[in-house]
Design a protein around this motif. Sequence first.
Motif, PDB file in Angstrom:
ATOM      1  N   TYR A   1      -9.184   9.444 -23.839  1.00 17.20           N
ATOM      2  CA  TYR A   1      -9.835   9.730 -22.556  1.00 17.20           C
ATOM      3  C   TYR A   1      -8.760  10.004 -21.522  1.00 17.20           C
ATOM      4  N   GLN A   2      -9.064  10.891 -20.586  1.00 15.22           N
ATOM      5  CA  GLN A   2      -8.148  11.152 -19.483  1.00 15.22           C
ATOM      6  C   GLN A   2      -8.933  11.206 -18.173  1.00 15.22           C
ATOM      7  N   THR A   3      -8.317  10.751 -17.094  1.00 16.11           N
ATOM      8  CA  THR A   3      -8.975  10.743 -15.791  1.00 16.11           C
ATOM      9  C   THR A   3      -8.890  12.092 -15.089  1.00 16.11           C
TER      10      THR A   3
ATOM     11  N   ALA B   1     -11.534  12.966 -12.541  1.00 14.76           N
ATOM     12  CA  ALA B   1     -12.762  12.699 -13.294  1.00 14.76           C
ATOM     13  C   ALA B   1     -13.297  11.287 -13.103  1.00 14.76           C
ATOM     14  N   VAL B   2     -12.707  10.518 -12.177  1.00 18.47           N
ATOM     15  CA  VAL B   2     -13.191   9.167 -11.942  1.00 18.47           C
ATOM     16  C   VAL B   2     -14.439   9.231 -11.068  1.00 18.47           C
ATOM     17  N   PRO B   3     -15.506   8.515 -11.420  1.00 16.74           N
ATOM     18  CA  PRO B   3     -16.730   8.543 -10.618  1.00 16.74           C
ATOM     19  C   PRO B   3     -16.484   8.244  -9.149  1.00 16.74           C
ATOM     20  N   ALA B   4     -17.252   8.903  -8.286  1.00 15.42           N
ATOM     21  CA  ALA B   4     -17.009   8.858  -6.843  1.00 15.42           C
ATOM     22  C   ALA B   4     -17.573   7.594  -6.207  1.00 15.42           C
TER      23      ALA B   4
ATOM     24  N   ARG C   1     -12.851   0.607 -26.668  1.00 20.21           N
ATOM     25  CA  ARG C   1     -12.185   1.736 -26.007  1.00 20.21           C
ATOM     26  C   ARG C   1     -12.750   2.069 -24.641  1.00 20.21           C
ATOM     27  N   TYR C   2     -13.787   1.374 -24.181  1.00 15.10           N
ATOM     28  CA  TYR C   2     -14.362   1.683 -22.872  1.00 15.10           C
ATOM     29  C   TYR C   2     -13.615   0.955 -21.762  1.00 15.10           C
TER      30      TYR C   2
ATOM     31  N   PRO D   1     -15.234   6.371 -21.260  1.00 17.31           N
ATOM     32  CA  PRO D   1     -15.907   7.661 -21.053  1.00 17.31           C
ATOM     33  C   PRO D   1     -17.411   7.481 -20.787  1.00 17.31           C
ATOM     34  N   LEU D   2     -17.940   8.329 -19.908  1.00 14.93           N
ATOM     35  CA  LEU D   2     -19.351   8.241 -19.552  1.00 14.93           C
ATOM     36  C   LEU D   2     -20.241   8.686 -20.708  1.00 14.93           C
TER      37      LEU D   2
END
Length: 346
Positions: free
Chosen positions: A190-192, A202-205, A243-244, A264-265
Motif C-alpha cells: 500500500y502507498q499513501t 491518498a489518505v482520507p480527508a 496488513r491494515y 487499504p480501503l
Amino acid sequence: MESSEEADVLAVEGSVNDDETLVSALETFELGFFSPGKSRNRYLGIWYKNSSEAVVWVANRNNPIADTKGVLTVSDNGNLVLLDRKKSVVWSSNVSGTIEHPMTQLLDTGNLVLKDNKSISERYLWRSFDPPSDTLLACMTIGWNLKTGEERYLTSWKSADDPSPGNFTYQLDRTGLPELVIDRGSMKSYQTGPWNGIQFGAVPAVLNLIFKPTVISNESELYYTFEAVSNALNIRLWLNQSRYLQRLILEQGRNRWGVLYSVPLDQCGSYGFCGANSVCSSRKPHTCECIQGFIPKSQGYMNCVRESSLDCQKGEGFLRLVRVKVPDLIKFQLNENLNREKCEAC
C-alpha cells in the motif's frame, strides 16, 4: 514496587515486578507485564491506563518470559534491564558506558525515558519511542536519520497472541517524493501517495479537524509525525497483523476506540492491483480500465498499451486524471521553476 515516591519514576535501586506497574503522572499510560491474547507468555509493555488492550510498545518482543517471575530493574551500569527467574537478561536499554545517576520515567506521551538525573543536559539517553513497535503515537516519528542511515518504522505483530515482529512494516519511503508505504518483506502492499506539503495524496480527508500530519525534511533527517489538535484527544496509528493500518481515536467517556479510517480501503487501494497504463475503478466489482488512448494488451491482469503511436504534432499532449494516486516516481528530476503550463510546453 520499589520505586521513588512518584508513581511514574523508577529510582536507581527500584524495580517493577510482574504484579506491579508504573503509571504516568496524569494516569494516561501504564507500564507493566501482560500476556497477549490466548498466550501465557509474559511481556513488558506500555498501554493506555483506561484501555489495557491498547498496547503501544513491547520491550521483549522476541524474548517472552514463560512465568510471572520477570522483573524490570536498573543494572550496575545504569541501564534498564528485564530479568527472568534465573536473573538472566531478557532485554536491555543497552546504553553504552555507565550512567552515574540513572532515572527512568514514564511520560504522559507514552514514552518511557532514561536519563542521567544529575546531568546538566536534558537529553534522554534512551527512550521507548526509538524504535517503535506496531503503534505510532502523537509526537513519535518514523523516518530516517540521514547522517547515520538509521531508520525508524512500525512493524506489525506476528499474531494477536504473539507480539514478535510480523510480516508487515509501515515506512517512510524516500526513493522519490516522500510517501508512506506498507511493505510485506520486499513487496509493496500500500502507498499513501506523495507528500504535497499538507497531506499525503491518498489518505482520507479527516485531517486538520482531529490531527495535524507533518513531514520534516532537511540535511540531517527526514521523518513523518502527527499531533492531535487537542490534548484531550487520544489518537494512535496502528499497523495490525493483517496488513491494515488504522487511525484510532479513544471515544471520550466510553473507553472504546473508534476507527477514523483504515487503509487499504478496498482492492483499489492495494498497490499494483491494476497493470501498466490502467486505473482501478471503485465500481463494484472493482475493475481495471485502460486510460484514454490505451487499449488492453491481454485478458485478465490489466496491462494496457497505446492504441496508436504518440504524435504530439496532432495536438496530443497531457491528459488530466482525477481521483487517482500519483504513480511511483523512481527516477525523476524536480524543477521548482516550472508550472503546469510550462511543463506542457516542454
